[in-house]
Write a protein that holds these residues in place. Structure first.
Motif, short mmCIF file in Angstrom:
data_model
loop_
_atom_site.label_atom_id
_atom_site.label_comp_id
_atom_site.label_asym_id
_atom_site.label_seq_id
_atom_site.Cartn_x
_atom_site.Cartn_y
_atom_site.Cartn_z
N GLU A 77 0.89 -1.11 0.03
CA GLU A 77 -0.29 -0.13 0.03
C GLU A 77 1.03 1.21 0.18
OE1 GLU A 77 -3.67 2.23 2.53
OE2 GLU A 77 -2.59 0.45 3.48
N GLU A 78 1.89 1.22 0.87
CA GLU A 78 2.63 2.41 0.96
C GLU A 78 3.51 3.01 -0.35
OE1 GLU A 78 1.46 4.43 2.97
OE2 GLU A 78 0.47 2.71 4.10
N GLY A 79 3.56 1.91 -1.21
CA GLY A 79 4.36 2.32 -2.29
C GLY A 79 3.61 2.47 -3.50
N VAL A 80 2.19 2.85 -3.24
CA VAL A 80 1.36 3.34 -4.23
C VAL A 80 0.75 4.81 -3.95
CG1 VAL A 80 -0.91 2.86 -5.34
CG2 VAL A 80 0.78 1.06 -4.73
N GLU A 81 0.51 5.67 -4.99
CA GLU A 81 0.09 6.74 -4.92
C GLU A 81 -1.28 6.88 -4.19
OE1 GLU A 81 1.72 10.02 -4.97
OE2 GLU A 81 3.44 8.81 -5.24
N PRO A 82 -1.80 7.63 -3.45
CA PRO A 82 -2.91 7.70 -2.89
C PRO A 82 -4.18 7.83 -4.09
CG PRO A 82 -1.73 9.41 -1.57
CD PRO A 82 -0.98 8.85 -2.86
N GLY A 83 -5.25 7.24 -3.89
CA GLY A 83 -6.38 7.50 -4.53
C GLY A 83 -6.78 6.24 -5.59
N PRO A 84 -7.99 5.86 -5.60
CA PRO A 84 -8.51 4.64 -6.48
C PRO A 84 -7.93 4.53 -7.90
CG PRO A 84 -10.30 6.09 -6.20
CD PRO A 84 -9.08 6.59 -5.30
N GLU A 85 -7.64 5.55 -8.53
CA GLU A 85 -7.01 5.28 -9.82
C GLU A 85 -5.68 4.76 -9.77
OE1 GLU A 85 -7.60 8.94 -12.21
OE2 GLU A 85 -9.67 8.77 -12.38
N ALA A 86 -5.09 5.43 -8.89
CA ALA A 86 -3.50 5.00 -8.68
C ALA A 86 -3.24 3.67 -8.22
CB ALA A 86 -2.77 5.95 -7.60
N SER A 87 -4.29 3.05 -7.35
CA SER A 87 -4.24 1.85 -6.83
C SER A 87 -4.71 0.85 -7.78
CB SER A 87 -5.55 1.67 -5.71
OG SER A 87 -5.03 2.52 -4.64
N GLU A 88 -5.71 1.18 -8.92
CA GLU A 88 -5.95 0.36 -9.89
C GLU A 88 -4.80 0.11 -10.85
OE1 GLU A 88 -9.65 1.54 -11.65
OE2 GLU A 88 -10.56 1.20 -9.79
N LYS A 89 -4.11 1.27 -11.18
CA LYS A 89 -2.98 1.10 -12.12
C LYS A 89 -1.94 0.59 -11.55
CE LYS A 89 -3.92 5.66 -14.39
NZ LYS A 89 -3.61 6.93 -14.66
N ALA A 90 -1.70 0.46 -10.43
CA ALA A 90 -0.71 -0.02 -9.72
C ALA A 90 -0.93 -1.60 -9.85
CB ALA A 90 -0.09 0.19 -8.26
N LEU A 91 -1.86 -2.11 -9.53
CA LEU A 91 -2.35 -3.46 -9.38
C LEU A 91 -2.41 -3.95 -11.07
CD1 LEU A 91 -3.29 -6.16 -8.27
CD2 LEU A 91 -5.77 -5.25 -8.79
N HIS A 92 -2.64 -3.30 -11.91
CA HIS A 92 -2.83 -3.63 -13.14
C HIS A 92 -1.37 -3.93 -13.86
CE1 HIS A 92 -4.10 -3.98 -17.33
NE2 HIS A 92 -3.21 -3.06 -17.91
N ARG A 93 -0.41 -3.36 -13.30
CA ARG A 93 1.14 -3.25 -13.70
C ARG A 93 1.63 -4.94 -13.09
NH1 ARG A 93 1.46 2.33 -12.87
NH2 ARG A 93 2.18 2.09 -10.42
N VAL A 94 1.18 -5.24 -12.14
CA VAL A 94 1.73 -6.46 -11.46
C VAL A 94 0.76 -7.51 -11.38
CG1 VAL A 94 3.49 -5.13 -10.46
CG2 VAL A 94 1.34 -5.44 -9.38
N ARG A 95 -0.52 -7.47 -11.68
CA ARG A 95 -1.32 -8.62 -11.11
C ARG A 95 -1.19 -10.00 -11.90
NH1 ARG A 95 -7.41 -7.33 -12.00
NH2 ARG A 95 -7.60 -9.42 -11.75
N ASP A 96 -0.31 -10.06 -13.23
CA ASP A 96 -0.07 -11.44 -13.73
C ASP A 96 1.06 -11.80 -13.67
OD1 ASP A 96 -2.93 -11.30 -14.77
OD2 ASP A 96 -2.28 -9.93 -16.26
N GLU A 97 2.06 -11.21 -12.56
CA GLU A 97 3.08 -11.66 -12.39
C GLU A 97 3.29 -12.95 -11.84
OE1 GLU A 97 6.24 -10.32 -12.95
OE2 GLU A 97 5.33 -8.42 -13.82
#
Length: 284
Positions: A77-97
């Protein structure tokens, strides 16, 4: 999964053992900082807080994970910028690792800041998008909730089972008050208003991960909230499923890492709970 993966280990290193070790060490350190943090900042809103303890806990967990598994990906959580859009983008980048550790270093920061003893460390490991290990640790009560995919969920070394109430009217459920003042909080308040007369009672402890763990342990019959993130839900979702419960989004679609609006129950009240949220226009 091949045999190596189904044992949740790479070589001789157990994923679950590493997750437990990380949660325990971080939790014990967090407990020493209760009432003793030095910095407090706002993130997305006045209700979205962060301290140096959140950041220190996440750094500790990340370093421990990468000591054992240097090639694994990490979403905290603390490596992601605040807000729902930033959270969704952060997950999208890594979710299929191939392997992704998903961490909330202090789930319930507002409680921690105020000395209210209901917060936790939440650690999950996903393999190609599917959660295979989930650990939630409550350092105040020294309660460790652990689940492995296909192997059940445990607390105090005892296997957990969800509660057996079959009707919403007999159920104790929980929700939260989201930090997002524009969408998630008003939507959740609409659901709260609709749910209060339908259930035995409602609790709001302030830690989604612990709420999910309590559903798994049979202490709550259900939990719902709008606007959560992968790090709030991943470990708890596996705990609930491995205890015989059901986890979906608020429309009834199966849980995956992208779910933000969640319903987790003993399974027996699930359809009724989703139906009440839908009737109230509170499903998001």
């Amino acid at each position: 999964m091949n045999d190596q993966q189904s044992n949740f280990a790479v070589g001789s290193k157990s994923f679950t053992a590493v997750a437990i070790n990380c949660a325990a060490k971080a939790g014990e350190w967090i407990k020493t900082k209760l009432g003793n943090y030095t910095s407090l900042s706002l993130k997305y809103s006045a209700q979205d807080l962060v301290t140096e303890v959140d950041k220190g806990s996440e750094t500790m967990i990340r370093n421990l994970v990468h000591t054992h598994f240097p090639n694994h990906s990490f979403l905290g959580e603390e490596g992601v910028e605040p807000g729902p859009e930033a959270s969704e983008k952060a997950l999208h980048r890594v979710r299929d690792e191939e392997y992704l550790w998903i961490v909330d270093p202090v789930d319930g920061t507002t409680n921690f800041v105020h000395g209210f003893p209901f917060f936790s460390v939440s650690i999950a490991l996903a393999h190609k998008g599917e959660v295979i290990v989930g650990v939630v640790y409550d350092p105040i009560r020294d309660e460790l909730f652990v689940a492995e995919k296909g192997k059940g969920a445990y607390v105090h070394g005892r296997r957990m089972e969800v509660a057996q109430e079959k009707a919403l009217s007999d159920s104790l459920v929980a929700t939260g008050f989201p930090a997002d003042p524009h969408y998630a909080r008003p939507m959740n308040m609409k659901g709260l208003n609709a749910m209060v007369p339908k259930v035995r009672n409602i609790r709001s402890g302030g830690s989604a991960a612990l709420h999910m763990a309590y559903v798994a342990a049979g202490r709550l019959n259900g939990f719902w909230e709008i606007g959560l993130n992968a790090w709030d839900l991943a470990a708890g979702a596996l705990l609930v499923k491995e205890s015989g419960g059901t986890v979906t989004d608020t429309k009834g679609a199966p849980y995956d890492l992208g779910v933000r609006n969640v319903v987790a129950t003993n399974g027996l009240i699930h359809d009724e709970m989703i139906g009440e949220l839908d009737k109230a226009g509170a499903a998001g």
